[in-house]
Scaffold this active site. Structure first.
Site, PDB file in Angstrom:
ATOM      1  N   CYS A   1     102.818 -66.395  20.916  1.00  0.00           N
ATOM      2  CA  CYS A   1     103.864 -65.650  20.213  1.00  0.00           C
ATOM      3  C   CYS A   1     104.895 -65.126  21.226  1.00  0.00           C
ATOM      4  O   CYS A   1     105.584 -65.909  21.850  1.00  0.00           O
ATOM      5  CB  CYS A   1     103.219 -64.552  19.377  1.00  0.00           C
ATOM      6  SG  CYS A   1     104.310 -63.876  18.125  1.00  0.00           S
TER       7      CYS A   1
ATOM      8  N   HIS B   1      98.653 -67.405  16.285  1.00  0.00           N
ATOM      9  CA  HIS B   1      97.733 -66.533  17.029  1.00  0.00           C
ATOM     10  C   HIS B   1      96.286 -67.018  16.954  1.00  0.00           C
ATOM     11  O   HIS B   1      95.554 -66.618  16.047  1.00  0.00           O
ATOM     12  CB  HIS B   1      97.788 -65.118  16.439  1.00  0.00           C
ATOM     13  CG  HIS B   1      99.035 -64.375  16.778  1.00  0.00           C
ATOM     14  ND1 HIS B   1      99.174 -63.622  17.922  1.00  0.00           N
ATOM     15  CD2 HIS B   1     100.211 -64.266  16.119  1.00  0.00           C
ATOM     16  CE1 HIS B   1     100.377 -63.070  17.961  1.00  0.00           C
ATOM     17  NE2 HIS B   1     101.031 -63.445  16.879  1.00  0.00           N
TER      18      HIS B   1
ATOM     19  N   GLU C   1      93.884 -66.015  18.799  1.00  0.00           N
ATOM     20  CA  GLU C   1      92.991 -64.869  19.053  1.00  0.00           C
ATOM     21  C   GLU C   1      92.766 -64.037  17.789  1.00  0.00           C
ATOM     22  O   GLU C   1      91.896 -63.183  17.761  1.00  0.00           O
ATOM     23  CB  GLU C   1      93.539 -64.021  20.213  1.00  0.00           C
ATOM     24  CG  GLU C   1      94.586 -62.978  19.876  1.00  0.00           C
ATOM     25  CD  GLU C   1      95.979 -63.529  19.578  1.00  0.00           C
ATOM     26  OE1 GLU C   1      96.136 -64.752  19.423  1.00  0.00           O
ATOM     27  OE2 GLU C   1      96.914 -62.702  19.457  1.00  0.00           O
TER      28      GLU C   1
END
Lengths: 230, 85
Positions: free
Chosen positions: A86, A203, A205
């Protein structure tokens, strides 16, 4: 494996990335402050999401000049793995680690939603355990995600297999409707020439446990583990 | 050394999709400004810098633009005025 997660003023996914490495992969990780001059022996660097330096001037433009980024660029040039997620992708582009730039979403809206990605390349440190053509679901949350580069750069990225992820629909087709930000050629993530630096808007994660709606981000971290241990 | 005020315009590169410009164009059309053909939204910076003369001030701001102020991939810049303060 020791992972260094960079915290810039305005980073807001640094703790998520740290949690992913420490709690979910049971690996060593450390937060590195933007003013630090030392990667503290980290084998891998994560440039996390957020709004570093308030996105002043352009997303990622100021972060690139922070002291720690000089070390991150040197680490990348030595062949050290770096993933920019990002805002981290925006920083990696501004720092010249990856070609192109991320511009305002064509909708002008901040888009926070799950997207479907197609794995385009498994020839990177972060996707070697994935299957080419596999569809992954991960969240995005950004206002400036429209990947942009000149035609020559795009053609080179395609020819060299450096487009890593593309936004696709549920059938795996890179349609305009499946493109959340107007990215050229539906590009969601790219790699450098050696596949050691990857930048992506979605994302991974935030997609590591069923409670969060998807575990499809795991494959990136499994790829990383096998690459670093090899 | 003299203090110069340098005015710089940074605009999205021609040909690139400019959704902000398009949104403003649409809004102006809605207001009845139907003659508006196109709008581009950029940034305007006013930089005060010491330099030996106007030429040196301009050269220095040019370097600032190429290294930080404008993204060479997506933006063009134009140095508009260099005036002693």
């Amino acid at each position: 494996m020791k992972v260094g997660v960079i915290t810039f003023p305005g980073s807001n996914c640094d703790e998520d990335a740290l949690f992913a490495i420490v709690e979910q992969l049971q690996e060593d990780a450390v937060l590195l402050w933007h003013k630090d001059h030392d990667l503290q022996g980290a084998d891998v660097i994560i440039l996390p999401g957020g709004f570093s330096y308030g996105d002043y001037l352009r997303s990622g433009a100021i972060a690139r000049f922070s002291p720690i980024m000089q070390e991150v660029v040197a680490h990348a040039k030595r062949g050290g793995p770096v993933i920019g997620i990002c805002n981290g992708f925006q920083i990696a582009c501004e720092a010249g680690l990856l070609p192109g730039a991320l511009l305002r979403n064509n909708s002008l809206q901040f888009r926070s939603m799950p997207v479907t990605l197609r794995v385009e390349s498994t020839d990177t440190v972060f996707t070697n355990a994935a299957t080419k053509g596999a569809l992954l679901t991960m969240p995005i949350a950004h206002g400036d995600g429209r990947y942009t580069a000149d035609e020559d750069t795009l053609d080179r990225l395609e020819a060299e297999g450096r487009v890593v992820f593309r936004y696709v629909d549920s059938l795996g087709e890179p349609t305009a409707a499946a493109n959340p930000n107007g990215a050229m050629r539906n590009i969601a993530g790219i790699a450098n020439e050696s596949g050691t630096v990857v930048g992506m808007m979605p994302h991974p994660e935030r997609a590591l446990e069923p409670l969060l709606g998807s575990t499809d981000g795991l494959v990136l971290f499994q790829s990383l583990l096998s690459a670093v241990r090899a | 050394m003299t203090l110069f005020r340098v005015s710089v315009h940074i605009v999205p590169r021609k040909g690139l999709l400019d959704p902000q410009g398009k949104a403003v164009t649409d809004a102006l059309h809605t207001l009845g400004f139907s003659a508006v053909a196109d709008v581009h939204v950029g940034r305007h910076l006013i930089i005060e810098t010491q330099a030996t003369d106007a030429k040196a001030a301009e050269a220095s701001v040019k370097e600032m633009c190429s290294r930080l102020l404008a993204n060479p991939v997506t933006e063009d810049y134009e140095i508009e005025a260099v005036k002693p303060v």
